[in-house]
Every structure is written in C-alpha cells, then in structure tokens.
Design an enzyme around this catalytic site. Structure first.
Site, PDB file in Angstrom:
ATOM      1  N   MET A  35       9.730   7.794  -5.869  1.00 21.94           N
ATOM      2  CA  MET A  35      10.719   7.772  -4.853  1.00 21.94           C
ATOM      3  C   MET A  35      12.250   8.008  -5.650  1.00 21.94           C
ATOM      4  O   MET A  35      12.421   7.624  -6.555  1.00 21.94           O
ATOM      5  CB  MET A  35      10.552   6.399  -4.363  1.00 21.94           C
ATOM      6  N   MET A 135       1.065   8.653   6.910  1.00 21.60           N
ATOM      7  CA  MET A 135       1.517   7.268   6.515  1.00 21.60           C
ATOM      8  C   MET A 135       1.522   6.414   7.630  1.00 21.60           C
ATOM      9  O   MET A 135       1.878   6.682   8.797  1.00 21.60           O
ATOM     10  CB  MET A 135       3.356   7.702   6.118  1.00 21.60           C
ATOM     11  N   GLY A 142       5.801  -0.915  -0.979  1.00 22.03           N
ATOM     12  CA  GLY A 142       4.508  -1.480  -0.980  1.00 22.03           C
ATOM     13  C   GLY A 142       4.690  -2.791  -0.004  1.00 22.03           C
ATOM     14  O   GLY A 142       5.394  -3.393   0.004  1.00 22.03           O
ATOM     15  N   GLY A 143       3.383  -3.031   0.641  1.00 27.91           N
ATOM     16  CA  GLY A 143       3.405  -4.488   0.795  1.00 27.91           C
ATOM     17  C   GLY A 143       3.597  -4.615   2.488  1.00 27.91           C
ATOM     18  O   GLY A 143       3.942  -5.626   2.898  1.00 27.91           O
ATOM     19  N   GLY A 174      -0.530   3.094   3.135  1.00 29.54           N
ATOM     20  CA  GLY A 174       0.211   1.889   3.891  1.00 29.54           C
ATOM     21  C   GLY A 174      -0.294   0.644   4.565  1.00 29.54           C
ATOM     22  O   GLY A 174      -0.879   1.076   5.689  1.00 29.54           O
ATOM     23  N   GLY A 175      -0.294  -0.295   4.189  1.00 30.38           N
ATOM     24  CA  GLY A 175      -0.976  -1.487   5.028  1.00 30.38           C
ATOM     25  C   GLY A 175      -2.588  -1.204   4.795  1.00 30.38           C
ATOM     26  O   GLY A 175      -3.107  -2.089   5.704  1.00 30.38           O
ATOM     27  N   GLY A 195      -2.349  -0.299  -2.166  1.00 28.02           N
ATOM     28  CA  GLY A 195      -1.514  -0.914  -3.239  1.00 28.02           C
ATOM     29  C   GLY A 195      -1.687  -2.656  -3.222  1.00 28.02           C
ATOM     30  O   GLY A 195      -2.573  -3.054  -3.954  1.00 28.02           O
TER      31      GLY A 195
END
Ligand code: DX5
Ligand code: ZN
Length: 214
Positions: A35, A135, A142-143, A174-175, A195
């Site tokens: 990033m 995505m 994260g999270g 993601g998630g 993650g």
C-alpha cells in the site's frame, strides 16, 4: 479451495516463523499487500519485505499492489520474488499494455476490482488474465467486515469466465472467514485471501485447513 494467507495480519517481529507456518500449511500461495498511502489511505510495506518473504517461503508469492502507477514497478516486483503481480483496474489507465508487460517479465498477471467497480470492466481483458480478484472490503486495512455484494460479483465473474473461455482463477480478498468463504465457494471462487481469520486465530494451520476444505 486454494488459500492465500495475507501476511498483513502476521506478526512482523517473527516473520520467518509466520512464513514457516504458511509453508507447513495447506496454503497454495502467500498474499502480500503493498500500500502506497495514495491509492489507499494506508501504507504497509514494500520491496525489502517482499524479498524477505521470498527468502523463506516455499509457496508462490501473490503480490497485491494497492498503488498508483503499478506499471512503473514491474521489474522490481519480479526481482523481489513475486510469482503473481496483482494490480488494480482503477490504478491503471493502460491495463492491457501493463498486463502484457507483467507476463513478458515472467510473472502471472492478475487484476483486482474495488467493491464499487463492476465486473464488466474486466470484459475486454479477462482472456489475458491468470487471475481476477474481487475485493470484498474497501482496500487498505485488514480485519474489515465483508461486503455481501462480493458474492454476486463472483457469480457474474464466473459467468464471464465461462462465456469467454478464459482460464483466469477467481480470487476474493477481505473479510473472509468460514461463513463468508462458504458463500464464495458456492458462487464459484477458486482462491480465498485470508488475513485476520488465519493469523489472529488460535491455530493458523488449522484455520487454513478448514478454509481449504470449503
Ligand atoms: C485489504 C487487503 C487484504 C487484507 C485482508 O486491503 O488487500 O488482503 O489483508 O485481511 P482480512 O482477511 O483480515 O480482511
Ligand atoms: Zn490483499
């Protein structure tokens, strides 16, 4: 189901042990989130960390670039040890040229869509891709909580891949946990990035194994 654990949620003070855990697990690749603080509102890590992961990993490196101008870094990403270079559709004006350059550099080419970008934006590039990433959160952290519309997008992408004859894998990021992962598996996903649900579980090897069985 293929699983790509995201080391964004790993303990960077013990990166070698975290990579060894991934090596011993059923994961088929390892996901690295780069990033730049411009394309996304966060800064993570860059080439020195990718090189360190490459040194210890026995699994292919799946490098997700949340950066502007990804076309400027193709040789550096390759030289850092990436097997897959994953760029955002929204970050790349000349996507076709950049995808060809990634493949010419010897890597697999993947393109990612943000939650608000429709699947049809991949229509004229899908047969050139090795992987397409939906995505299921807004990229940057994260999270975060899973955005349910990602399941519809996976179905649409599966339909596009079938219709076009593309060999691209469908990845989702993601998630992802056991319950969202089940919905994604049913919709036609091939690879799940995870993650938080892996690295912050009590037993990461077991968490990867359970996701692999979806
Ligand atoms: C988000 C990153 C993800 C992130 C996923 O911008 O692209 O790869 O690490 O983390 P979880 O699985 O915790 O949502
Ligand atoms: Zn990612």
């Amino acid at each position: 189901m293929q699983i790509s654990p995201s080391i964004l949620s790993a303990d960077f003070g013990h990166l070698e042990q975290e990579i060894n855990m991934v090596n011993e697990s059923r994961a088929t690749m390892v996901h690295l989130d780069v990033m730049d603080g411009v394309f996304v509102p966060n800064i993570s890590f860059g080439f020195p960390v990718i090189k360190t992961v490459a040194k210890y990993s026995t699994k292919p490196l799946d490098v997700h670039l949340m950066i502007v101008n990804p076309q400027n870094y193709i040789s550096q990403v390759r030289d850092s040890g990436a097997a897959i270079m994953n760029i955002h559709q929204e970050a790349c004006t000349h996507l076709h040229r950049t995808v060809q350059a990634i493949k010419a550099a010897g890597m697999k080419a993947a393109v990612t869509l943000n939650p608000s970008t429709p699947v049809l934006m991949l229509e004229d590039i899908i047969t050139d891709l090795d992987m397409a990433l939906i995505m299921s959160v807004n990229p940057g952290f994260g999270g975060q909580a899973f955005i349910p519309n990602a399941v519809n997008k996976v179905r649409q992408l599966r339909e596009l891949i079938t219709r076009s004859g593309s060999k691209a894998l469908i990845q989702v990021d993601g998630g992802v946990n056991l319950s969202t992962g089940k919905l994604l598996a049913e919709a036609g996903a091939d690879v799940l990035v995870a993650g938080n649900s892996v690295f912050n579980s009590g037993n990461p090897i077991n968490a990867i194994s359970e996701l692999s069985d979806l």
